[in-house]
Design a protein around this motif. Structure first.
Motif, PDB file in Angstrom:
ATOM      1  N   ALA A   1       0.977  -0.714   0.374  1.00  0.00           N
ATOM      2  CA  ALA A   1      -0.549   0.017  -0.302  1.00  0.00           C
ATOM      3  C   ALA A   1       0.691   1.269   0.081  1.00  0.00           C
ATOM      4  N   PHE A   2       0.693   1.776  -0.728  1.00  0.00           N
ATOM      5  CA  PHE A   2       0.858   3.685  -0.778  1.00  0.00           C
ATOM      6  C   PHE A   2       0.203   4.785  -1.398  1.00  0.00           C
ATOM      7  N   SER A   3       0.061   6.198  -0.449  1.00  0.00           N
ATOM      8  CA  SER A   3      -0.615   7.088  -0.192  1.00  0.00           C
ATOM      9  C   SER A   3      -0.171   7.477  -1.905  1.00  0.00           C
TER      10      SER A   3
ATOM     11  N   TYR B   1      -6.759  -0.724   8.914  1.00  0.00           N
ATOM     12  CA  TYR B   1      -6.277  -1.563   8.436  1.00  0.00           C
ATOM     13  C   TYR B   1      -4.890  -2.595   9.667  1.00  0.00           C
TER      14      TYR B   1
ATOM     15  N   ALA C   1       2.415  11.664   2.804  1.00  0.00           N
ATOM     16  CA  ALA C   1       1.921  12.249   1.174  1.00  0.00           C
ATOM     17  C   ALA C   1       0.125  11.805   1.180  1.00  0.00           C
TER      18      ALA C   1
ATOM     19  N   VAL D   1       7.606   7.057  -1.632  1.00  0.00           N
ATOM     20  CA  VAL D   1       7.724   5.166  -0.931  1.00  0.00           C
ATOM     21  C   VAL D   1       9.071   5.671  -0.426  1.00  0.00           C
TER      22      VAL D   1
ATOM     23  N   LEU E   1      13.430   0.642   2.522  1.00  0.00           N
ATOM     24  CA  LEU E   1      13.308  -0.008   3.851  1.00  0.00           C
ATOM     25  C   LEU E   1      14.358  -1.267   3.228  1.00  0.00           C
TER      26      LEU E   1
ATOM     27  N   GLY F   1       3.758   9.457   5.991  1.00  0.00           N
ATOM     28  CA  GLY F   1       2.172   9.719   6.247  1.00  0.00           C
ATOM     29  C   GLY F   1       2.312  11.638   5.019  1.00  0.00           C
TER      30      GLY F   1
ATOM     31  N   SER G   1      -1.808  10.087  10.071  1.00  0.00           N
ATOM     32  CA  SER G   1      -0.924   8.942   9.045  1.00  0.00           C
ATOM     33  C   SER G   1       0.259   8.629   9.153  1.00  0.00           C
ATOM     34  N   GLY G   2       0.522   7.883   9.654  1.00  0.00           N
ATOM     35  CA  GLY G   2       1.731   6.878  10.116  1.00  0.00           C
ATOM     36  C   GLY G   2       1.669   5.811  10.877  1.00  0.00           C
ATOM     37  N   SER G   3       2.623   5.389  11.735  1.00  0.00           N
ATOM     38  CA  SER G   3       2.850   4.266  11.958  1.00  0.00           C
ATOM     39  C   SER G   3       1.451   4.001  12.975  1.00  0.00           C
TER      40      SER G   3
HETATM   41  C1  LIG Z   1      -2.755   1.882   4.174  1.00  0.00           C
HETATM   42  C2  LIG Z   1      -1.242   2.211   3.920  1.00  0.00           C
HETATM   43  C3  LIG Z   1      -0.123   3.584   3.311  1.00  0.00           C
HETATM   44  C4  LIG Z   1       0.835   3.534   3.907  1.00  0.00           C
HETATM   45  N1  LIG Z   1       1.645   4.668   2.762  1.00  0.00           N
HETATM   46  C5  LIG Z   1       3.053   4.272   1.806  1.00  0.00           C
HETATM   47  C6  LIG Z   1       3.377   5.637   1.353  1.00  0.00           C
HETATM   48  O1  LIG Z   1       3.098   6.836   1.069  1.00  0.00           O
HETATM   49  N2  LIG Z   1       5.207   5.841   1.801  1.00  0.00           N
HETATM   50  C7  LIG Z   1       5.601   4.548   2.086  1.00  0.00           C
HETATM   51  O2  LIG Z   1       7.238   4.647   2.542  1.00  0.00           O
HETATM   52  N3  LIG Z   1       4.834   3.533   2.442  1.00  0.00           N
HETATM   53  C8  LIG Z   1       3.632   2.969   2.972  1.00  0.00           C
HETATM   54  N4  LIG Z   1       3.242   2.744   3.895  1.00  0.00           N
HETATM   55  C9  LIG Z   1       4.059   1.165   3.859  1.00  0.00           C
HETATM   56  C10 LIG Z   1       4.427  -0.070   2.923  1.00  0.00           C
HETATM   57  O3  LIG Z   1       2.725  -0.228   2.002  1.00  0.00           O
HETATM   58  C11 LIG Z   1       5.255  -0.543   3.339  1.00  0.00           C
HETATM   59  O4  LIG Z   1       6.542  -0.093   4.402  1.00  0.00           O
HETATM   60  C12 LIG Z   1       6.526  -0.756   2.378  1.00  0.00           C
HETATM   61  O5  LIG Z   1       4.514  -1.967   1.237  1.00  0.00           O
HETATM   62  C13 LIG Z   1       6.917  -2.998   2.500  1.00  0.00           C
HETATM   63  O6  LIG Z   1       6.020  -3.293   3.503  1.00  0.00           O
HETATM   64  P1  LIG Z   1       6.602  -4.563   4.623  1.00  0.00           P
HETATM   65  O7  LIG Z   1       6.035  -5.198   4.585  1.00  0.00           O
HETATM   66  O8  LIG Z   1       8.557  -3.926   4.840  1.00  0.00           O
HETATM   67  O9  LIG Z   1       7.251  -3.318   6.068  1.00  0.00           O
HETATM   68  P2  LIG Z   1       6.193  -3.014   7.173  1.00  0.00           P
HETATM   69  O10 LIG Z   1       6.383  -3.624   8.242  1.00  0.00           O
HETATM   70  O11 LIG Z   1       4.628  -3.398   6.187  1.00  0.00           O
HETATM   71  O12 LIG Z   1       5.742  -0.961   7.295  1.00  0.00           O
HETATM   72  C14 LIG Z   1       6.822  -0.502   7.468  1.00  0.00           C
HETATM   73  C15 LIG Z   1       6.561   0.497   8.374  1.00  0.00           C
HETATM   74  O13 LIG Z   1       5.129   1.286   8.101  1.00  0.00           O
HETATM   75  C16 LIG Z   1       5.271   2.338   8.479  1.00  0.00           C
HETATM   76  N5  LIG Z   1       4.511   3.209   7.645  1.00  0.00           N
HETATM   77  C17 LIG Z   1       5.530   3.769   6.625  1.00  0.00           C
HETATM   78  N6  LIG Z   1       4.478   4.814   5.907  1.00  0.00           N
HETATM   79  C18 LIG Z   1       3.787   4.411   6.572  1.00  0.00           C
HETATM   80  C19 LIG Z   1       2.296   5.415   5.696  1.00  0.00           C
HETATM   81  N7  LIG Z   1       2.321   6.431   5.375  1.00  0.00           N
HETATM   82  N8  LIG Z   1       1.461   4.907   6.143  1.00  0.00           N
HETATM   83  C20 LIG Z   1       0.822   3.208   6.523  1.00  0.00           C
HETATM   84  N9  LIG Z   1       2.292   3.151   7.505  1.00  0.00           N
HETATM   85  C21 LIG Z   1       3.353   3.307   7.276  1.00  0.00           C
HETATM   86  C22 LIG Z   1       3.727   0.716   9.000  1.00  0.00           C
HETATM   87  O14 LIG Z   1       3.330   1.309   9.957  1.00  0.00           O
HETATM   88  C23 LIG Z   1       5.082  -0.471   9.079  1.00  0.00           C
HETATM   89  O15 LIG Z   1       4.881  -0.040  10.399  1.00  0.00           O
HETATM   90  C24 LIG Z   1       1.848   2.026   4.148  1.00  0.00           C
HETATM   91  C25 LIG Z   1       1.055   1.275   4.361  1.00  0.00           C
HETATM   92  C26 LIG Z   1      -0.344   1.262   4.482  1.00  0.00           C
HETATM   93  C27 LIG Z   1      -0.813   0.341   5.300  1.00  0.00           C
END
Ligand SMILES: Cc1cc2nc3c(=O)[nH]c(=O)nc-3n(C[C@H](O)[C@H](O)[C@H](O)COP(=O)(O)OP(=O)(O)OC[C@H]3O[C@@H](n4cnc5c(N)ncnc54)[C@H](O)[C@@H]3O)c2cc1C
Length: 242
Positions: free
Chosen positions: A54-56, A238, A123, A72, A75, A121, A208-210
């Motif tokens: 997911a990405f905003s 979520y 974004a 984006v 990580l 957040g 928006s954020g964690s």
């Molecule tokens: C609704 C939603 C929107 C998101 N929007 C973005 C975004 O615009 N840019 C971005 O870089 N990542 C965003 N994320 C996080 C992103 O989807 C994941 O970091 C990415 O998919 C990598 O997945 P992962 O399982 O390795 O990380 P994960 O373990 O799924 O994510 C790492 C951490 O990033 C946090 N996070 C960081 N940014 C956001 C955010 N904007 N909104 C919600 N949680 C966030 C999550 O809470 C989590 O703790 C979003 C997540 C969700 C659920």
């Protein structure tokens, strides 16, 4: 009413670093125009064998829009993130959109609007702030953006430009750093909101954020008299609390 969800291939037409680990990315649908979405919604990038990412959507919706912007965070410790950037670097991604129930209503509420973001957040808040500016929302727009250090404000000049159009912008740095050049606020986001409580109390608040940040903020401000019904976040869907 929600917009119809579609799956499409998008080309990556621009991708460059904004800050140390965040990329500002532009995607253009191969079909021509971006499907309708609401300010505050997100999309999902589909990777083979992975959960959708997911990405905003960082751009405000507009008529016959040709591309969309994402912020984006890279990580390095996440395999999903590594595969995502591999795919982005190939220049084409499969995308499902729109998703999310945390978006601005139409018409905009006749209240102050308070946008609270940590890290990327921002974004989601960018889409909503730009939409409010496009709609000439006159009841007050307040943006609180939190980062651990000043370097975390990965698009530092953009909200300052919004300030010239009436947005009340409050960057808040959480890490205490001695002798830094930062002359803005220090502390946690909810501390800044509480300090400005009188101007914000009637507002609709978007966060928006964690999940940890969002729940900590709503708990504190609700205890201080803010109305829980006026608080909106994707986290409630979520990452619901038991
Ligand atoms: C609704 C939603 C929107 C998101 N929007 C973005 C975004 O615009 N840019 C971005 O870089 N990542 C965003 N994320 C996080 C992103 O989807 C994941 O970091 C990415 O998919 C990598 O997945 P992962 O399982 O390795 O990380 P994960 O373990 O799924 O994510 C790492 C951490 O990033 C946090 N996070 C960081 N940014 C956001 C955010 N904007 N909104 C919600 N949680 C966030 C999550 O809470 C989590 O703790 C979003 C997540 C969700 C659920």
């Amino acid at each position: 009413m929600g917009n119809i969800v579609s799956e499409q291939a998008f080309n990556v037409i621009d991708m460059h670093p904004a800050g140390s680990d965040v990329y500002r990315i532009k995607l253009k649908p191969r079909s021509g125009f971006v499907p309708p979405y609401r300010a505050g919604q997100y999309l999902e990038i589909l990777l083979p064998g992975r959960q959708p990412c997911a990405f905003s959507i960082a751009s405000a919706p507009s008529f016959q829009q040709e591309d969309i912007e994402l912020h984006v965070q890279q990580l390095p410790e996440s395999q999903t993130s590594t595969e995502l950037f591999d795919q982005l670097n190939k220049g084409r991604v499969d995308v499902r959109l729109p998703s999310g129930n945390c978006f601005l209503p139409d018409p905009l509420p006749e209240t102050p609007l308070v946008f609270v973001a940590a890290g990327t957040g921002f974004a989601q808040m960018k889409s909503m702030v730009e939409h409010c500016l496009n709609q000439n929302h006159a009841k007050g727009i307040h943006l609180y953006w939190g980062a651990r250090t000043p370097a975390g404000f990965y698009l530092p000049y953009l909200p300052i430009q919004w300030s010239a159009r009436g947005v009340h912008y409050h960057p808040v740095v959480s890490d205490a750093i001695a002798d830094d050049d930062w002359c803005g606020r220090h502390g946690l986001l909810y501390e800044a909101i509480l300090a400005d409580k009188e101007q914000l109390l009637d507002g609709n608040i978007y966060l928006s954020g964690s999940p940890q940040m969002v729940y900590a903020t709503i708990d504190v401000i609700e205890n201080a008299g803010f109305n829980r019904k006026n608080m909106h976040s994707d986290v409630f869907d979520y990452a619901p609390r038991p």
